[in-house]
Write an enzyme that holds these catalytic residues in place. Structure first.
Site, PDB file in Angstrom:
ATOM      1  N   ASP A  50       0.876  -1.187   0.000  1.00  9.76           N
ATOM      2  CA  ASP A  50       0.000   0.000   0.000  1.00  9.76           C
ATOM      3  C   ASP A  50       0.901   1.220   0.000  1.00  9.76           C
ATOM      4  O   ASP A  50       2.119   1.120   0.202  1.00  9.76           O
ATOM      5  CB  ASP A  50      -0.879  -0.010   1.265  1.00  9.76           C
ATOM      6  CG  ASP A  50      -1.798   1.207   1.341  1.00  9.76           C
ATOM      7  OD1 ASP A  50      -2.427   1.557   0.328  1.00  9.76           O
ATOM      8  OD2 ASP A  50      -1.882   1.831   2.423  1.00  9.76           O
ATOM      9  N   SER A  51       0.276   2.389  -0.182  1.00  7.38           N
ATOM     10  CA  SER A  51       1.039   3.627  -0.112  1.00  7.38           C
ATOM     11  C   SER A  51       1.475   3.943   1.320  1.00  7.38           C
ATOM     12  O   SER A  51       2.330   4.791   1.532  1.00  7.38           O
ATOM     13  CB  SER A  51       0.183   4.779  -0.639  1.00  7.38           C
ATOM     14  OG  SER A  51      -1.000   4.873   0.136  1.00  7.38           O
TER      15      SER A  51
ATOM     16  N   CYS B 128      -4.292  -1.581  -1.957  1.00  7.82           N
ATOM     17  CA  CYS B 128      -4.460  -0.145  -2.139  1.00  7.82           C
ATOM     18  C   CYS B 128      -5.399   0.031  -3.331  1.00  7.82           C
ATOM     19  O   CYS B 128      -5.117  -0.499  -4.420  1.00  7.82           O
ATOM     20  CB  CYS B 128      -3.092   0.469  -2.433  1.00  7.82           C
ATOM     21  SG  CYS B 128      -3.139   2.207  -2.924  1.00  7.82           S
TER      22      CYS B 128
ATOM     23  N   CYS C 144     -11.014   2.821  -0.192  1.00 11.06           N
ATOM     24  CA  CYS C 144      -9.628   3.190   0.106  1.00 11.06           C
ATOM     25  C   CYS C 144      -9.290   2.418   1.369  1.00 11.06           C
ATOM     26  O   CYS C 144     -10.077   2.412   2.323  1.00 11.06           O
ATOM     27  CB  CYS C 144      -9.515   4.691   0.347  1.00 11.06           C
ATOM     28  SG  CYS C 144      -7.893   5.190   0.973  1.00 11.06           S
TER      29      CYS C 144
ATOM     30  N   HIS D 104      -7.394   2.921   3.700  1.00 10.15           N
ATOM     31  CA  HIS D 104      -7.251   3.709   4.927  1.00 10.15           C
ATOM     32  C   HIS D 104      -8.603   3.904   5.640  1.00 10.15           C
ATOM     33  O   HIS D 104      -8.643   4.103   6.847  1.00 10.15           O
ATOM     34  CB  HIS D 104      -6.700   5.109   4.614  1.00 10.15           C
ATOM     35  CG  HIS D 104      -5.229   5.160   4.358  1.00 10.15           C
ATOM     36  ND1 HIS D 104      -4.639   4.606   3.256  1.00 10.15           N
ATOM     37  CD2 HIS D 104      -4.222   5.746   5.066  1.00 10.15           C
ATOM     38  CE1 HIS D 104      -3.333   4.839   3.285  1.00 10.15           C
ATOM     39  NE2 HIS D 104      -3.057   5.521   4.381  1.00 10.15           N
TER      40      HIS D 104
HETATM   41  N1  DGL Z   1      -4.826   3.393   0.858  1.00 13.41           N
HETATM   42  C1  DGL Z   1      -4.840   3.764  -0.498  1.00 13.41           C
HETATM   43  C2  DGL Z   1      -6.081   3.361  -1.233  1.00 13.41           C
HETATM   44  O1  DGL Z   1      -6.652   2.344  -0.902  1.00 13.41           O
HETATM   45  C3  DGL Z   1      -4.299   5.068  -0.938  1.00 13.41           C
HETATM   46  C4  DGL Z   1      -4.245   6.257  -0.115  1.00 13.41           C
HETATM   47  C5  DGL Z   1      -3.335   7.264  -0.774  1.00 13.41           C
HETATM   48  O2  DGL Z   1      -2.137   7.003  -0.798  1.00 13.41           O
HETATM   49  O3  DGL Z   1      -3.831   8.276  -1.290  1.00 13.41           O
HETATM   50  O4  DGL Z   1      -6.491   3.993  -2.174  1.00 13.41           O
END
Ligand code: DGL
Length: 297
Positions: free
Chosen positions: A36-37, A99, A210, A212
């Site tokens: 992931d990021s 991600c 997302c 997160h």
């Molecule tokens: N957690 C990531 C996602 O599912 C990306 C969040 C990001 O780096 O902008 O899209």
């Protein structure tokens, strides 16, 4: 070159056969690469750990270059390729792009380039939402790049063309989560602003598009109310991975070991901060985190 699709259709079965023939000697004990990021992908890693406790994991969080959501498709593809090259050096047997942004921007391309299975998180989330909705109105929240790609709408309408999908980018959610503001009045305020347009559309299902966002699930739940189904693609992604490993004879049959020998964590920056986060999200304390220079891959 081996094509690998997430959909268990005709093409997948055909490719699966090729893959299985070529990879009979793949080590089942090898780890699964998850990336992931930043910390968001830990919500997916946590689900894989829960559903497949015998599987080893190498996690990479691109903490130096987060967020991905405001970057171009080309940049996210370049980052994803670098991470995949790194994960391959760790001997992974399969990769999960934990991600949504990287799944939306890179999965279709990188799966053509790889000789091991790779899945993202979008198909699983889209399918769950399409099955869950009663009134056919589904909201999707995600990063700007994910919503702009229109991928959730396409995947859901392939399954049910009558579905209306309303996408809403929520760019401030990622920094709020990365700052650890899971239960905070600032997060409440931003969430009610972002989500009000979705409430007005009477959606009955909302995809947390997302990785997160499940970390602020209680805030999202508070704003949307109890009647809206909240879909977290992590759960279904882990099931998809499990099926994939079993079909390819790649599922690990060995005994479960201690977390320190089962899981390795790599980041591109801020190792200590990542460790603190991981320890608040995962059911055990991680001991080993290593910082690497991802630009070298
Ligand atoms: N957690 C990531 C996602 O599912 C990306 C969040 C990001 O780096 O902008 O899209």
């Amino acid at each position: 070159m081996i094509r690998y699709t997430q959909k268990f259709g005709k093409e997948w079965k055909h490719d699966h056969k090729n893959f299985a023939e070529r990879k009979v000697n793949m080590d089942r004990n090898a780890p699964i690469g998850v990336f992931d990021s930043g910390i968001g992908g830990l919500t997916v890693a946590r689900e894989i750990m829960r559903q497949m406790p015998q599987e080893r994991i190498v996690y990479f969080g691109d903490t130096a270059r987060v967020p991905y959501g405001s970057k171009s498709q080309e940049t996210v593809l370049r980052y994803s390729r670098q991470i995949i090259r790194f994960l391959k050096t760790q001997g992974v047997k399969a990769i999960v792009i934990a991600c949504n942004t990287a799944s939306a921007c890179a999965l279709e391309t990188v799966k053509q380039e790889l000789d091991i299975p790779i899945i993202g998180v979008i198909y699983a989330g889209a399918r769950t939402a399409a099955e869950a909705t009663h009134n056919g109105k589904i909201g999707v929240i995600g990063t700007e790049a994910t919503i702009r790609s229109g991928i959730y709408t396409r995947e859901m309408q392939k399954l049910r063309p009558d579905i209306e999908v309303i996408g809403k980018p929520c760019p401030l959610f990622v920094p709020l989560v990365e700052e650890g503001l899971f239960h905070d009045s600032v997060t409440d305020e931003i969430a009610s602003r972002y989500l009000s347009s979705l409430k007005e559309k009477y959606i009955d299902t909302l995809v947390m598009g997302c990785t997160h966002y499940p970390l602020i699930r209680s805030t999202i739940r508070k704003v949307m109310g109890d009647k809206v189904n909240l879909v977290n693609p992590a759960y279904e992604t882990a099931i998809e991975l499990k099926n994939l490993l079993e079909r390819d004879n790649l599922a690990n049959k060995c005994d479960v070991d201690s977390p320190s020998s089962m899981y390795r964590f790599y980041v591109s920056d801020a190792e200590e901060k990542f460790k603190l986060f991981a320890n608040s999200i995962l059911p055990f304390d991680i001991t080993m985190t290593k910082q690497i220079n991802i630009e070298n891959y």
